[in-house]
Design a protein around this motif. Structure first.
Motif, mmCIF file in Angstrom:
data_model
loop_
_atom_site.group_PDB
_atom_site.id
_atom_site.type_symbol
_atom_site.label_atom_id
_atom_site.label_comp_id
_atom_site.label_asym_id
_atom_site.label_seq_id
_atom_site.Cartn_x
_atom_site.Cartn_y
_atom_site.Cartn_z
ATOM 1 N N SER A 105 0.830 -1.202 0.000
ATOM 2 C CA SER A 105 0.000 0.000 0.000
ATOM 3 C C SER A 105 0.863 1.249 0.000
ATOM 4 O O SER A 105 1.858 1.336 0.720
ATOM 5 N N LEU A 106 0.458 2.204 -0.801
ATOM 6 C CA LEU A 106 1.127 3.490 -0.849
ATOM 7 C C LEU A 106 0.602 4.360 0.289
ATOM 8 O O LEU A 106 -0.615 4.467 0.492
ATOM 9 N N LYS A 107 1.503 5.000 1.060
ATOM 10 C CA LYS A 107 1.105 5.827 2.191
ATOM 11 C C LYS A 107 0.789 7.239 1.718
ATOM 12 O O LYS A 107 1.632 7.900 1.085
ATOM 13 N N ILE A 108 -0.403 7.675 2.017
ATOM 14 C CA ILE A 108 -0.787 9.057 1.689
ATOM 15 C C ILE A 108 -1.428 9.685 2.925
ATOM 16 O O ILE A 108 -1.904 8.987 3.826
ATOM 17 N N GLN A 109 -1.418 11.025 2.954
ATOM 18 C CA GLN A 109 -1.982 11.770 4.072
ATOM 19 C C GLN A 109 -2.922 12.842 3.558
ATOM 20 O O GLN A 109 -2.768 13.361 2.446
ATOM 21 N N ALA A 110 -3.906 13.167 4.391
ATOM 22 C CA ALA A 110 -4.842 14.246 4.071
ATOM 23 C C ALA A 110 -5.238 14.934 5.365
ATOM 24 O O ALA A 110 -5.291 14.294 6.422
ATOM 25 N N TYR A 111 -5.494 16.235 5.263
ATOM 26 C CA TYR A 111 -5.872 17.008 6.440
ATOM 27 C C TYR A 111 -7.384 17.012 6.632
ATOM 28 O O TYR A 111 -8.158 16.939 5.667
ATOM 29 N N PHE A 112 -7.758 17.102 7.871
ATOM 30 C CA PHE A 112 -9.166 17.075 8.269
ATOM 31 C C PHE A 112 -9.944 18.173 7.528
ATOM 32 O O PHE A 112 -9.507 19.319 7.434
ATOM 33 N N ASN A 113 -11.112 17.762 6.980
ATOM 34 C CA ASN A 113 -12.025 18.648 6.245
ATOM 35 C C ASN A 113 -11.469 19.113 4.900
ATOM 36 O O ASN A 113 -12.068 19.981 4.260
ATOM 37 N N GLU A 114 -10.347 18.539 4.454
ATOM 38 C CA GLU A 114 -9.807 18.896 3.147
ATOM 39 C C GLU A 114 -9.980 17.721 2.184
ATOM 40 O O GLU A 114 -10.809 16.832 2.419
ATOM 41 N N THR A 115 -9.221 17.710 1.075
ATOM 42 C CA THR A 115 -9.398 16.715 0.013
ATOM 43 C C THR A 115 -8.203 15.764 -0.037
ATOM 44 O O THR A 115 -7.049 16.196 0.038
ATOM 45 N N ALA A 116 -8.504 14.474 -0.160
ATOM 46 C CA ALA A 116 -7.470 13.453 -0.299
ATOM 47 C C ALA A 116 -7.400 12.984 -1.754
ATOM 48 O O ALA A 116 -8.431 12.890 -2.433
ATOM 49 N N GLU A 117 -6.192 12.709 -2.214
ATOM 50 C CA GLU A 117 -5.991 12.204 -3.566
ATOM 51 C C GLU A 117 -5.599 10.729 -3.490
ATOM 52 O O GLU A 117 -4.533 10.378 -2.979
#
Length: 341
Positions: A28-40
């Protein structure tokens, strides 16, 4: 060496290479996203055969096998999309990325992208990719507040606050700096989690005596997270004034004052009792007191005159009653004689 052995070794090597390739693809590729924002969410599909979207079926699903998005032969297919993801996704077909909007803490986890080639004989999987999403929320800048019950002669009593962050911080601590030393005293940390957003709120309390020999103390609150360190504005505390000297009155002085005041208090009490008793006694006139006798005599005279007037009024009322009776009798006799005539 036997040619059959070479072939067996070559086959084993090929199997190992294929297995390693599959394991790398499955990682699995590790990605991060901030709360209430958009994840790619990347699919990482390389279209080496230049297949058209009208020939493909592309979709993403989460770790619970719920579908986020589906592109069926060139068209969006919302019929298979789960309700929690409805209206939250958009597909970038140029970069093969799915954007998930309004990220919440509950969105963290593993997501998979599948690409199938639609052929006359059925569906053939041509690509699969996984990515693991973690959610971040920046804690607020730590703030230090002094306890309102703190006096200038009490210990240093402060509390540090930081709110709405995720995940839990690595460490939160106070730093005390004096003219000669720097220390990190242990405080009492409380962690609470919001039932809806699942974000964390922190508070750290500290109560320590003022350092011996220190003239000034500067206190800072530091919060360490996985991604950054946050520090509060420094709180400056000046030197404490010495306690005022309290002079104790000797017991001998207090005892002497009590002994001297006791007789005066007793005399005052007796005088007050005598005055009250005298006020409550009735006043009787003496025989030789002319002023009182003269005052009593007019009162007797007035009483006699009043009684005399009452007698006269009673006699007059009796005379009036007698006159009325006689008059009524006369009228009746006149009536009788008129009837006789």
């Amino acid at each position: 060496m036997d040619p059959d052995c070479f072939r067996a070794m070559g086959l084993r090597l090929a199997v190992l290479v294929i297995a390693a390739f599959l394991l790398c693809d499955a990682a699995s590729l590790k990605i991060q996203a901030y709360f209430n924002e958009t994840a790619e969410l990347p699919c990482q599909f390389v279209n080496s055969n230049n297949l058209s979207l009208s020939e493909l079926v592309v979709f993403w699903q989460d770790q619970d096998n719920l579908v986020l998005y589906e592109k069926y032969m060139g068209r969006d297919n919302p019929a298979n999309v789960n309700g929690k993801y409805m209206g939250r996704t958009s597909f970038d077909h140029d970069n093969w990325i799915l954007r998930l909007q309004g990220i919440q803490v509950k969105d963290k986890g593993v997501y998979q992208c599948f690409v199938h080639h639609k052929k006359p004989g059925g569906m053939v999987r041509v690509h699969q990719n996984s990515c693991e999403l973690s959610v971040l929320a920046n804690f607020s800048k730590p703030e230090i507040m002094q306890n309102p019950n703190t006096t200038r002669y009490s210990a240093i009593n402060v509390t540090c606050f930081s709110k709405q962050g995720y995940p839990k911080p690595l460490k939160m601590f106070f730093q005390l700096v004096t003219d000669n030393s720097t220390s990190e005293p242990a405080g009492n940390m409380l962690v609470s989690q919001d039932n809806v957003t699942e974000l964390y709120n922190l508070s750290l309390s500290l109560s320590v005596p003022f350092p011996d020999g220190a003239v000034n103390v500067t206190i800072s609150c530091i919060l360490k997270t996985e991604s950054t360190d946050l520090s509060s504005l420094p709180l400056h505390i000046g030197p404490m004034d010495p306690l005022p000297v309290t002079r104790l009155v000797p017991w001998s002085v207090i005892a002497s004052a009590c002994v001297l005041s006791f007789p005066f208090g007793g005399i005052l009490y007796i005088l007050i009792r005598c005055i009250n008793k005298k006020r409550q006694q009735p006043v009787f006139p003496n025989k030789g007191d002319k002023s009182l006798s003269e005052t009593i005599k007019p009162r007797k005279k007035d009483n006699e005159e009043t009684q005399e007037r009452e007698k006269i009024q009673i006699q007059e009322s009796k005379d009036e009653e007698t006159t009325d009776v006689m008059h009524s009798r006369k009228i009746s006799s006149d009536d009788q004689s008129a009837s006789y005539l």
